[in-house]
Design a protein around this motif. Structure first.
Motif, short mmCIF file in Angstrom:
data_model
loop_
_atom_site.label_atom_id
_atom_site.label_comp_id
_atom_site.label_asym_id
_atom_site.label_seq_id
_atom_site.Cartn_x
_atom_site.Cartn_y
_atom_site.Cartn_z
N VAL A 1 -1.44 12.85 1.46
CA VAL A 1 -2.65 13.04 0.66
C VAL A 1 -3.49 14.13 1.32
N ASP A 2 -4.40 14.72 0.54
CA ASP A 2 -5.22 15.81 1.06
C ASP A 2 -6.59 15.35 1.52
N LYS A 3 -6.99 14.16 1.10
CA LYS A 3 -8.31 13.67 1.50
C LYS A 3 -8.35 12.15 1.44
N ILE A 4 -9.34 11.59 2.09
CA ILE A 4 -9.58 10.15 2.10
C ILE A 4 -10.95 9.91 1.48
N ILE A 5 -11.02 9.02 0.49
CA ILE A 5 -12.28 8.70 -0.16
C ILE A 5 -12.51 7.20 -0.03
N LEU A 6 -13.59 6.83 0.63
CA LEU A 6 -13.92 5.43 0.87
C LEU A 6 -15.23 5.10 0.16
N LEU B 1 0.82 -1.21 0.00
CA LEU B 1 0.00 0.00 0.00
C LEU B 1 0.86 1.26 0.00
N TYR B 2 2.00 1.20 0.66
CA TYR B 2 2.90 2.36 0.67
C TYR B 2 3.76 2.43 -0.59
N ASP B 3 4.05 1.30 -1.19
CA ASP B 3 4.98 1.26 -2.32
C ASP B 3 4.32 1.44 -3.67
N ASN B 4 3.01 1.22 -3.78
CA ASN B 4 2.33 1.23 -5.08
C ASN B 4 1.18 2.22 -5.10
N GLU B 5 0.99 2.84 -6.24
CA GLU B 5 -0.12 3.77 -6.39
C GLU B 5 -1.45 3.06 -6.55
N LEU B 6 -1.42 1.81 -6.99
CA LEU B 6 -2.63 1.01 -7.12
C LEU B 6 -2.36 -0.38 -6.57
N ALA B 7 -3.15 -0.79 -5.58
CA ALA B 7 -2.93 -2.07 -4.91
C ALA B 7 -4.26 -2.79 -4.73
N PHE B 8 -4.22 -4.11 -4.87
CA PHE B 8 -5.38 -4.96 -4.65
C PHE B 8 -5.14 -5.85 -3.43
N ARG C 1 -15.49 11.87 -11.92
CA ARG C 1 -14.56 12.57 -11.06
C ARG C 1 -13.11 12.21 -11.39
N THR C 2 -12.19 13.13 -11.12
CA THR C 2 -10.77 12.84 -11.14
C THR C 2 -10.26 13.03 -9.72
N LEU C 3 -9.74 11.98 -9.14
CA LEU C 3 -9.38 11.98 -7.72
C LEU C 3 -7.88 12.23 -7.58
N SER C 4 -7.52 13.48 -7.28
CA SER C 4 -6.11 13.86 -7.16
C SER C 4 -5.73 14.03 -5.70
N ARG C 5 -4.48 13.69 -5.36
CA ARG C 5 -3.94 13.78 -4.01
C ARG C 5 -4.92 13.24 -2.97
N ALA C 6 -5.43 12.05 -3.26
CA ALA C 6 -6.40 11.42 -2.37
C ALA C 6 -6.00 9.97 -2.13
N PHE C 7 -6.36 9.46 -0.97
CA PHE C 7 -6.27 8.02 -0.71
C PHE C 7 -7.65 7.46 -0.97
N VAL C 8 -7.75 6.58 -1.94
CA VAL C 8 -9.05 6.12 -2.42
C VAL C 8 -9.16 4.61 -2.19
N LEU C 9 -10.22 4.19 -1.51
CA LEU C 9 -10.43 2.77 -1.23
C LEU C 9 -11.77 2.33 -1.81
N GLU D 1 -3.41 12.52 -10.17
CA GLU D 1 -2.04 12.82 -9.77
C GLU D 1 -1.91 12.84 -8.25
N GLY D 2 -0.87 12.14 -7.75
CA GLY D 2 -0.58 12.14 -6.32
C GLY D 2 -1.52 11.31 -5.48
N SER D 3 -2.33 10.46 -6.10
CA SER D 3 -3.29 9.65 -5.36
C SER D 3 -2.80 8.23 -5.16
N ARG D 4 -3.38 7.55 -4.17
CA ARG D 4 -3.19 6.12 -3.94
C ARG D 4 -4.56 5.47 -3.99
N MET D 5 -4.65 4.32 -4.67
CA MET D 5 -5.93 3.64 -4.81
C MET D 5 -5.77 2.20 -4.33
N VAL D 6 -6.73 1.74 -3.52
CA VAL D 6 -6.73 0.37 -2.99
C VAL D 6 -8.06 -0.28 -3.33
#
Length: 333
Positions: free
Chosen positions: A173-178, A140-147, A240-248, A269-274
């Motif tokens: 990140v600036d926000k968390i999106i669940l 989760l820390y090493d990859n921008e997209l993780a399953f 939507r385009t989810l920038s600088r967000a942690f998205v689950l 840009e700058g987001s992480r997606m799980v």
């Protein structure tokens, strides 16, 4: 540490390992309230532990005594580092072996290079309890997209939310999106009363539960009001385009192929997606393929996308949950 033989009796003699602890106050914490930690270790390792002053005597066969001594030494080191001991810590040490003293915040990212993994949130310190969980958190820390794919109770969602909160606290990140698909689990609940939030909140409750474990309730409510934390059904992600967000995306096995494609292409840009899901709990109508299965097939060889898998051995809920999962898998259900 010394090894002696107890006086002979009718039963075969038990060997004894004696551990001495210099700090009596830490020893009290090590034993736990009413010696509950010692009782837990005795039950798990089939040993007997006797307390004598600032010493603990471990009775049992040689392998069990060695494991108990190593476990007690590791737990005592946790206390010396200023940390507490919970029942989950005993389980984690038994599953993963002894760890190392905690790293401070300035070394938060360094420890993911192979040392102990700890996720600091506002309310608690979260530690993976199995090797699969440890690899998942690192991914989760090493990859921008993780399953994260596996059965219920393996910590897929819980750890992902903890990482999201940690990244938000650190300013990564600036926000968390669940998000979750609003799919009923085999029951027709009918129309729910209230506004849109009232209607979707029952589907999102597991995400609220995880957040409340890591953030004070008032802070969670404030961040949701300020839109720095969003909890919404999958359908609300379109356009939507989810920038600088942690998205689950949780319960991803209930997303259709088109919904999965829509969600994955929201990454900005700058987001992480799980993406988390359990292939054995698909609630989609018969004949509708799961977007999670398609994503596995299509993205398995794409660089910088990680897939982490869990089994019943990684279940960290009640021990019966693992047994239930094994029974259903054996039956092919």
């Amino acid at each position: 540490m010394a090894t002696t033989t107890l006086p002979p009796s009718a039963a075969p003699p038990l060997l004894e390992t004696v551990l001495e602890f210099p700090d009596n106050f830490l020893l009290i914490d090590l034993c736990g309230e009413y010696d509950r930690n010692l009782a837990d270790i005795e039950s798990r390792l089939s040993v007997q532990i006797l307390r004598r002053g600032n010493q603990l005597s471990i009775l049992g066969d040689v392998d069990a005594r060695a494991l108990a001594a190593e476990l007690l030494g590791s737990l005592y080191q946790r206390l010396e580092a200023g940390r507490s001991i919970e029942p989950a810590d005993i389980e984690r040490e038994l599953r993963m072996g002894p760890g190392e003293p905690a790293a401070d915040d300035s070394r938060q990212m360094e420890m993911f290079q192979g040392g102990p993994i700890e996720i600091k949130t506002r309310k608690k310190l979260v530690e993976p309890r199995t090797d699969a969980q440890k690899a998942y958190v690192r991914a989760l820390y090493d990859n921008e997209l993780a399953f994260g794919i596996g059965p219920a109770g393996t910590g897929k969602t819980y750890l992902a939310v903890a990482v999201g909160v940690n990244m938000y606290i650190q300013g990564l990140v600036d926000k968390i999106i669940l998000s979750r698909p609003a799919v009923e689990a085999g029951e027709r609940l009918g129309f729910l009363p209230g506004d849109m939030k009232d209607k979707v909140d029952p589907y999102m409750q597991p995400l609220y539960d995880a957040l409340n474990d890591f953030l004070p309730g008032k802070q969670t409510a404030k961040l949701i009001e300020e839109k720095q934390i969003e909890i919404a059904p999958l359908a609300f992600m379109r356009g939507r385009t989810l920038s600088r967000a942690f998205v689950l995306l949780d319960e991803a096995q209930n997303a259709t192929t088109m919904q999965m494609k829509m969600f994955l292409t929201r990454l900005g840009e700058g987001s992480r997606m799980v993406i988390t899901g359990d292939r054995s709990q698909v609630d989609l109508p018969r004949g509708v393929s799961s977007g999670l299965a398609d994503a596995e097939r299509l993205l398995g060889n794409v660089p910088k996308i990680s897939f982490n898998y869990f089994t019943s051995r990684d279940v960290v809920r009640h021990p019966l949950v693992a047994a239930i999962i094994d029974a259903y898998e054996a039956d092919g259900s």
